[in-house]
Motif scaffolding. Structure first.
Motif, PDB file in Angstrom:
ATOM      1  N   ASN A   1       2.014  -0.936  -4.545  1.00 19.95           N
ATOM      2  CA  ASN A   1       2.767  -1.202  -6.050  1.00 19.95           C
ATOM      3  C   ASN A   1       0.848  -0.967  -5.921  1.00 19.95           C
ATOM      4  O   ASN A   1       0.789  -1.491  -7.228  1.00 19.95           O
ATOM      5  CB  ASN A   1       3.270  -2.091  -6.019  1.00 19.95           C
ATOM      6  CG  ASN A   1       2.271  -3.569  -5.352  1.00 19.95           C
ATOM      7  OD1 ASN A   1       1.475  -3.374  -4.705  1.00 19.95           O
ATOM      8  ND2 ASN A   1       2.923  -4.583  -5.404  1.00 19.95           N
ATOM      9  N   GLU A   2       0.158  -0.301  -5.550  1.00 15.75           N
ATOM     10  CA  GLU A   2      -1.212  -0.098  -5.636  1.00 15.75           C
ATOM     11  C   GLU A   2      -1.761   0.688  -6.404  1.00 15.75           C
ATOM     12  O   GLU A   2      -1.217   2.088  -6.038  1.00 15.75           O
ATOM     13  CB  GLU A   2      -2.666  -0.438  -4.398  1.00 15.75           C
ATOM     14  CG  GLU A   2      -2.100  -2.149  -4.722  1.00 15.75           C
ATOM     15  CD  GLU A   2      -2.778  -3.194  -5.536  1.00 15.75           C
ATOM     16  OE1 GLU A   2      -3.888  -2.526  -6.168  1.00 15.75           O
ATOM     17  OE2 GLU A   2      -2.258  -4.136  -5.423  1.00 15.75           O
ATOM     18  N   PRO A   3      -2.015   1.034  -7.723  1.00 16.35           N
ATOM     19  CA  PRO A   3      -2.382   2.849  -8.017  1.00 16.35           C
ATOM     20  C   PRO A   3      -3.127   3.756  -7.633  1.00 16.35           C
ATOM     21  O   PRO A   3      -2.483   4.917  -7.116  1.00 16.35           O
ATOM     22  CB  PRO A   3      -3.320   3.015  -9.571  1.00 16.35           C
ATOM     23  CG  PRO A   3      -3.797   1.305 -10.008  1.00 16.35           C
ATOM     24  CD  PRO A   3      -3.027   0.588  -8.371  1.00 16.35           C
ATOM     25  N   GLY A   4      -3.644   3.512  -6.385  1.00 14.90           N
ATOM     26  CA  GLY A   4      -4.600   4.908  -5.585  1.00 14.90           C
ATOM     27  C   GLY A   4      -3.584   5.330  -4.698  1.00 14.90           C
ATOM     28  O   GLY A   4      -3.000   6.130  -4.551  1.00 14.90           O
ATOM     29  N   PRO A   5      -3.142   4.101  -3.845  1.00  9.30           N
ATOM     30  CA  PRO A   5      -1.933   4.602  -2.674  1.00  9.30           C
ATOM     31  C   PRO A   5      -0.150   5.285  -3.288  1.00  9.30           C
ATOM     32  O   PRO A   5      -0.284   5.980  -2.900  1.00  9.30           O
ATOM     33  CB  PRO A   5      -1.789   3.480  -1.573  1.00  9.30           C
ATOM     34  CG  PRO A   5      -2.716   2.969  -2.293  1.00  9.30           C
ATOM     35  CD  PRO A   5      -3.182   2.915  -3.472  1.00  9.30           C
ATOM     36  N   PHE A   6      -0.222   4.902  -4.971  1.00  9.03           N
ATOM     37  CA  PHE A   6       0.759   5.179  -5.410  1.00  9.03           C
ATOM     38  C   PHE A   6       0.981   6.910  -5.896  1.00  9.03           C
ATOM     39  O   PHE A   6       1.992   7.891  -4.755  1.00  9.03           O
ATOM     40  CB  PHE A   6       0.847   4.340  -6.616  1.00  9.03           C
ATOM     41  CG  PHE A   6       2.138   4.772  -7.324  1.00  9.03           C
ATOM     42  CD1 PHE A   6       3.745   4.373  -7.227  1.00  9.03           C
ATOM     43  CD2 PHE A   6       2.307   5.255  -7.983  1.00  9.03           C
ATOM     44  CE1 PHE A   6       4.770   4.233  -7.459  1.00  9.03           C
ATOM     45  CE2 PHE A   6       3.252   6.242  -9.129  1.00  9.03           C
ATOM     46  CZ  PHE A   6       4.540   5.243  -8.714  1.00  9.03           C
ATOM     47  N   ILE A   7      -0.730   7.351  -5.562  1.00  8.81           N
ATOM     48  CA  ILE A   7      -0.854   8.550  -6.340  1.00  8.81           C
ATOM     49  C   ILE A   7      -1.093   9.410  -5.146  1.00  8.81           C
ATOM     50  O   ILE A   7      -0.257  11.170  -5.180  1.00  8.81           O
ATOM     51  CB  ILE A   7      -1.280   8.481  -7.985  1.00  8.81           C
ATOM     52  CG1 ILE A   7      -1.415   8.018  -8.885  1.00  8.81           C
ATOM     53  CG2 ILE A   7      -2.154  10.199  -7.736  1.00  8.81           C
ATOM     54  CD1 ILE A   7      -0.091   8.525  -9.378  1.00  8.81           C
ATOM     55  N   GLU A   8      -1.104   9.076  -4.240  1.00  8.24           N
ATOM     56  CA  GLU A   8      -1.741   9.531  -2.593  1.00  8.24           C
ATOM     57  C   GLU A   8      -0.057  10.111  -2.679  1.00  8.24           C
ATOM     58  O   GLU A   8       0.276  11.207  -1.836  1.00  8.24           O
ATOM     59  CB  GLU A   8      -2.537   8.529  -2.092  1.00  8.24           C
ATOM     60  CG  GLU A   8      -3.633   9.226  -2.511  1.00  8.24           C
ATOM     61  CD  GLU A   8      -4.407   8.162  -1.369  1.00  8.24           C
ATOM     62  OE1 GLU A   8      -3.896   7.780  -0.243  1.00  8.24           O
ATOM     63  OE2 GLU A   8      -6.151   7.949  -1.110  1.00  8.24           O
ATOM     64  N   ASN A   9       0.580   8.725  -2.361  1.00 13.00           N
ATOM     65  CA  ASN A   9       2.205   9.461  -1.866  1.00 13.00           C
ATOM     66  C   ASN A   9       3.096  10.161  -2.912  1.00 13.00           C
ATOM     67  O   ASN A   9       3.645  11.141  -2.326  1.00 13.00           O
ATOM     68  CB  ASN A   9       2.811   7.684  -2.337  1.00 13.00           C
ATOM     69  CG  ASN A   9       2.707   6.578  -0.896  1.00 13.00           C
ATOM     70  OD1 ASN A   9       2.016   7.620   0.359  1.00 13.00           O
ATOM     71  ND2 ASN A   9       3.098   6.019  -0.826  1.00 13.00           N
ATOM     72  N   TYR A  10       2.149   9.787  -4.408  1.00 19.43           N
ATOM     73  CA  TYR A  10       2.656  10.875  -5.010  1.00 19.43           C
ATOM     74  C   TYR A  10       3.262  12.401  -4.672  1.00 19.43           C
ATOM     75  O   TYR A  10       3.308  13.279  -5.206  1.00 19.43           O
ATOM     76  CB  TYR A  10       2.541  10.913  -6.922  1.00 19.43           C
ATOM     77  CG  TYR A  10       3.234  11.817  -8.352  1.00 19.43           C
ATOM     78  CD1 TYR A  10       4.414  12.016  -8.481  1.00 19.43           C
ATOM     79  CD2 TYR A  10       2.348  12.913  -7.700  1.00 19.43           C
ATOM     80  CE1 TYR A  10       5.112  12.981  -9.370  1.00 19.43           C
ATOM     81  CE2 TYR A  10       2.911  13.765  -9.019  1.00 19.43           C
ATOM     82  CZ  TYR A  10       3.883  13.965  -9.709  1.00 19.43           C
ATOM     83  OH  TYR A  10       4.610  14.589 -10.402  1.00 19.43           O
ATOM     84  N   LEU A  11       1.409  12.899  -4.340  1.00 24.59           N
ATOM     85  CA  LEU A  11       0.927  14.324  -4.211  1.00 24.59           C
ATOM     86  C   LEU A  11       1.656  14.589  -2.639  1.00 24.59           C
ATOM     87  O   LEU A  11       1.262  15.463  -2.036  1.00 24.59           O
ATOM     88  CB  LEU A  11      -0.634  13.995  -4.034  1.00 24.59           C
ATOM     89  CG  LEU A  11      -1.580  13.470  -5.416  1.00 24.59           C
ATOM     90  CD1 LEU A  11      -2.945  13.440  -4.758  1.00 24.59           C
ATOM     91  CD2 LEU A  11      -1.063  14.695  -6.521  1.00 24.59           C
ATOM     92  N   ARG A  12       2.349  13.529  -2.461  1.00 27.86           N
ATOM     93  CA  ARG A  12       2.984  14.164  -0.894  1.00 27.86           C
ATOM     94  C   ARG A  12       4.580  14.316  -1.140  1.00 27.86           C
ATOM     95  O   ARG A  12       4.956  15.202  -0.445  1.00 27.86           O
ATOM     96  CB  ARG A  12       2.904  13.032   0.405  1.00 27.86           C
ATOM     97  CG  ARG A  12       1.215  12.692   0.844  1.00 27.86           C
ATOM     98  CD  ARG A  12       1.099  11.607   1.262  1.00 27.86           C
ATOM     99  NE  ARG A  12       1.541  11.605   2.329  1.00 27.86           N
ATOM    100  CZ  ARG A  12       2.999  10.331   3.279  1.00 27.86           C
ATOM    101  NH1 ARG A  12       3.182   9.744   2.787  1.00 27.86           N
ATOM    102  NH2 ARG A  12       3.268  10.854   3.790  1.00 27.86           N
ATOM    103  N   ALA A  13       4.997  13.514  -2.408  1.00 31.65           N
ATOM    104  CA  ALA A  13       5.982  14.087  -2.237  1.00 31.65           C
ATOM    105  C   ALA A  13       7.152  14.507  -2.398  1.00 31.65           C
ATOM    106  O   ALA A  13       8.052  15.294  -2.099  1.00 31.65           O
ATOM    107  CB  ALA A  13       7.167  13.106  -4.108  1.00 31.65           C
ATOM    108  N   ALA A  14       6.535  16.008  -3.435  1.00 32.99           N
ATOM    109  CA  ALA A  14       7.465  17.186  -3.503  1.00 32.99           C
ATOM    110  C   ALA A  14       7.041  18.065  -2.514  1.00 32.99           C
ATOM    111  O   ALA A  14       8.297  19.040  -2.484  1.00 32.99           O
ATOM    112  CB  ALA A  14       6.770  18.208  -4.499  1.00 32.99           C
ATOM    113  N   ALA A  15       6.272  18.195  -1.672  1.00 30.19           N
ATOM    114  CA  ALA A  15       6.516  18.866   0.257  1.00 30.19           C
ATOM    115  C   ALA A  15       7.381  18.235   1.213  1.00 30.19           C
ATOM    116  O   ALA A  15       7.341  18.883   1.863  1.00 30.19           O
ATOM    117  CB  ALA A  15       5.183  18.487   0.289  1.00 30.19           C
ATOM    118  N   ALA A  16       7.646  16.782   0.353  1.00 35.97           N
ATOM    119  CA  ALA A  16       8.274  16.055   1.557  1.00 35.97           C
ATOM    120  C   ALA A  16       9.750  16.419   2.027  1.00 35.97           C
ATOM    121  O   ALA A  16      10.684  15.628   1.986  1.00 35.97           O
ATOM    122  CB  ALA A  16       8.298  14.095   1.484  1.00 35.97           C
TER     123      ALA A  16
END
Length: 593
Positions: free
Chosen positions: A49-64
């Protein structure tokens, strides 16, 4: 290269505080995309629920995971009112925009409305297509901004404003995909040429067979296509591949499918499914026509020659000399002493019972000339090109099947030239690349090259017909380095390159042939690398896989180094020095194989 082809070294390139620098280049990471044999778990919006790690997870989601669910995965991160801003496409049209982070994410603290912003500064790496190829970048943006809001005060996050492309961080390919190499025949259908693809690690084996067949039928990667042979027009799979427990069936439509074409396809499939064993039945329109024992086929038909046990050499006091490194095999210099003089750099290669020798030698006024010879060792007949140049880079031999027409490539005064392996004749190769060319290197299969031009890295397909070399349109690769000075092939689908990091300090990196993955091997070198030489094989009894040597410095301050472990190459490791040799540093190291 039966039984010894190496997989792509998918080593992730993270930010400086995320990745430990490798100093010895000891090899690739473990197989990507799997944890204890199972696919890595896809990231969830509730993981942070922290903005930085949240976006880092988003940048992995499409490939996951599977491509068909890419939009479903990423839309879990997006506020319902904003999901229309990411137009959904059919699975066959889904393309992932792969980026490399240039800096840490910048987070703007929440304002009075409880919203925040995350700025992502990137290098565009490429577009991952449905056929598993990483194509050149389409986007040119170097920065993306995401805006976020809380679902409720103190609770999770959702994205309210975002780019309208499916962004994926390069490290997600390592985490959620496995690299696969498929193979296409060269123009005379006598050796196979590798083509790197990516498959989600969640795909089961039977689907993998189906996808490989589809990829082969669909043709090679764009940059490689001009240098290889496609399957007959109209070839396409009928339904999915079936089978398990070491027995597979592939049903195809293939116009003109005779025994010869099916045998060629069988070899392609054996190598393109290189980790599978057992038998594969090829059916043409439901009729079984050819059966391939996958393991036996690979043993009987090498993808391409890999050479004999390698030996190390260096240039010392103007002559080629053998190197003794640990317990590695050594070999005598395979040219006559009378021709082993005034040498600046050299390339030696084995072709059956022949040795191919290309020497850069110093002539009058310090001008450089190319001197070429071939024959059984020791080579006794040389020809010297009539042209004299201010500078000539280390030559590279193209490992053509036609030993009667050996040929190679060399850079002279910023331009690329073909050279004839018998007459030493040089002819200019026209290239649509900016800036001067400073280095060129040929792959083990002989039909792909890497070159450095204008400080950037390129790869290109090569056709060799009767000794006539055609270099096809080069493709530029995205790398973390700028001002690149040297390159060589360190594995089947991996390059080693030298250049400058963001702080302008010289460094050596390893990169996949498509630029998707890159990792630092050696940083803070202290001097610019002028030559790189790697061994892309892995023959038992030779140097460790992913071994390389390089030259750094300039003028009288040049010196040679090696990895596995990292150390400078010392005078005491140079063999066969004649009495009276000057005390100097070894330079221009290279491998003979």
């Amino acid at each position: 290269m039966a039984g010894s082809l190496l997989p792509a070294a998918l080593i992730g390139c993270g930010l400086p505080d995320e990745t430990e620098v490798q100093v010895d280049g000891s090899g690739p990471a473990a197989e990507a995309g799997a944890l204890n044999g199972s696919p890595a778990r896809p990231p969830s919006p509730t993981d942070s629920n922290e903005p930085g790690p949240f976006i880092e997870n988003y940048l992995r989601a499409a490939a996951a995971g599977e491509r068909e669910q890419a939009y479903t995965r990423v839309k879990e991160f997006i506020a319902p009112e904003s999901r229309a801003g990411l137009p959904e496409k059919q699975s066959s049209e889904i393309e992932l925009t792969v980026v490399r982070l240039r800096e840490k994410l910048e987070v703007t603290p929440p304002n009075n409305q409880g919203t925040s912003a995350v700025t992502v500064k990137v290098q565009q790496v490429g577009v991952l297509r449905a056929d598993g190829t990483l194509a050149p970048p389409v986007e040119s943006d170097t920065e993306y901004v995401f805006r976020l809001r809380r679902t409720e005060p103190g609770q999770g996050l959702l994205i309210t404003d975002l780019p309208n492309v499916l962004l994926v961080r390069d490290t997600a390919l390592r985490d959620y995909y496995r690299p696969l190499t498929i193979y296409f025949w060269n123009s005379d259908q006598k050796r196979l040429v590798p083509d790197l693809r990516y498959l989600p690690s969640s795909v089961p084996t039977e689907r993998r067979v189906t996808d490989v067949v589809k990829w082969l039928a669909g043709g090679p990667s764009d940059w490689l296509a001009p240098g290889v042979t496609r399957l007959p027009d109209g070839t396409r799979p009928i339904n999915n591949a079936t089978g398990a427990d070491g027995h597979w069936e592939v049903n195809l439509t293939m116009p003109g499918a005779n025994d010869g074409k099916l045998a060629l396809l069988g070899t392609q499939l054996a190598w393109s499914l290189s980790d599978l064993t057992g038998k594969l039945d090829l059916k043409i329109q439901n009729q079984k026509r050819h059966t391939v024992d996958l393991e036996q086929e690979r043993a009987a038909h090498a993808a391409y020659p890999h050479g004999d046990l390698p030996a190390r050499f260096t240039v010392y006091d103007g002559a080629i000399r053998p190197l003794a490194i640990g317990n590695e095999p050594t070999a005598g210099v395979p040219i006559e002493p009378a021709d082993n003089k005034n040498v600046v750099s050299a390339a030696l290669a084995r072709a059956d019972d022949q040795v191919l020798a290309a020497l850069v030698v110093t002539g009058s006024g310090g001008r450089k000339r190319l001197k070429v010879g071939s024959g059984p060792a020791p080579v006794t007949v040389f020809n010297t090109n009539s042209g004299a140049y201010r500078s000539i880079g280390r030559p590279t031999w193209l490992r053509s099947l036609d030993k009667n027409h050996p040929a190679g490539l060399v850079v002279a005064d910023g331009k690329l030239y073909r050279f004839d392996g018998t007459s030493a004749a040089m002819s200019r190769v026209s290239l649509a690349v900016p800036g001067p060319v400073v280095a060129v290197a040929s792959s083990l299969d002989g039909h792909r090259i890497a070159l450095v031009s204008g400080g950037a890295l390129y790869v290109a397909a090569v056709s060799v017909d009767g000794g006539v070399i055609s270099v096809r349109q080069p493709r530029r690769l995205a790398t973390p380095l700028t001002a690149i000075t040297a390159v060589d092939w360190i594995a089947e689908n991996d390059l080693i390159l030298a250049g400058a990091e963001a702080d302008r300090r010289p460094a050596i990196y390893q990169s996949t042939v498509d630029g998707a993955q890159a990792t630092a091997l050696r940083t803070n070198l202290g001097a610019e690398v002028t030559q790189l030489a790697a061994y892309p094989g892995g023959v038992v009894g030779g140097p460790p896989a992913f071994s390389y040597m390089y030259e750094a410095g300039s003028g009288a301050n040049r010196a040679a180094y090696r990895n596995n472990p990292f150390d400078n190459i010392k005078r005491e490791q140079v063999l066969d020095l004649p009495a009276g040799s000057g005390a100097t540093d070894p330079t221009a190291p290279f491998f003979l194989y």
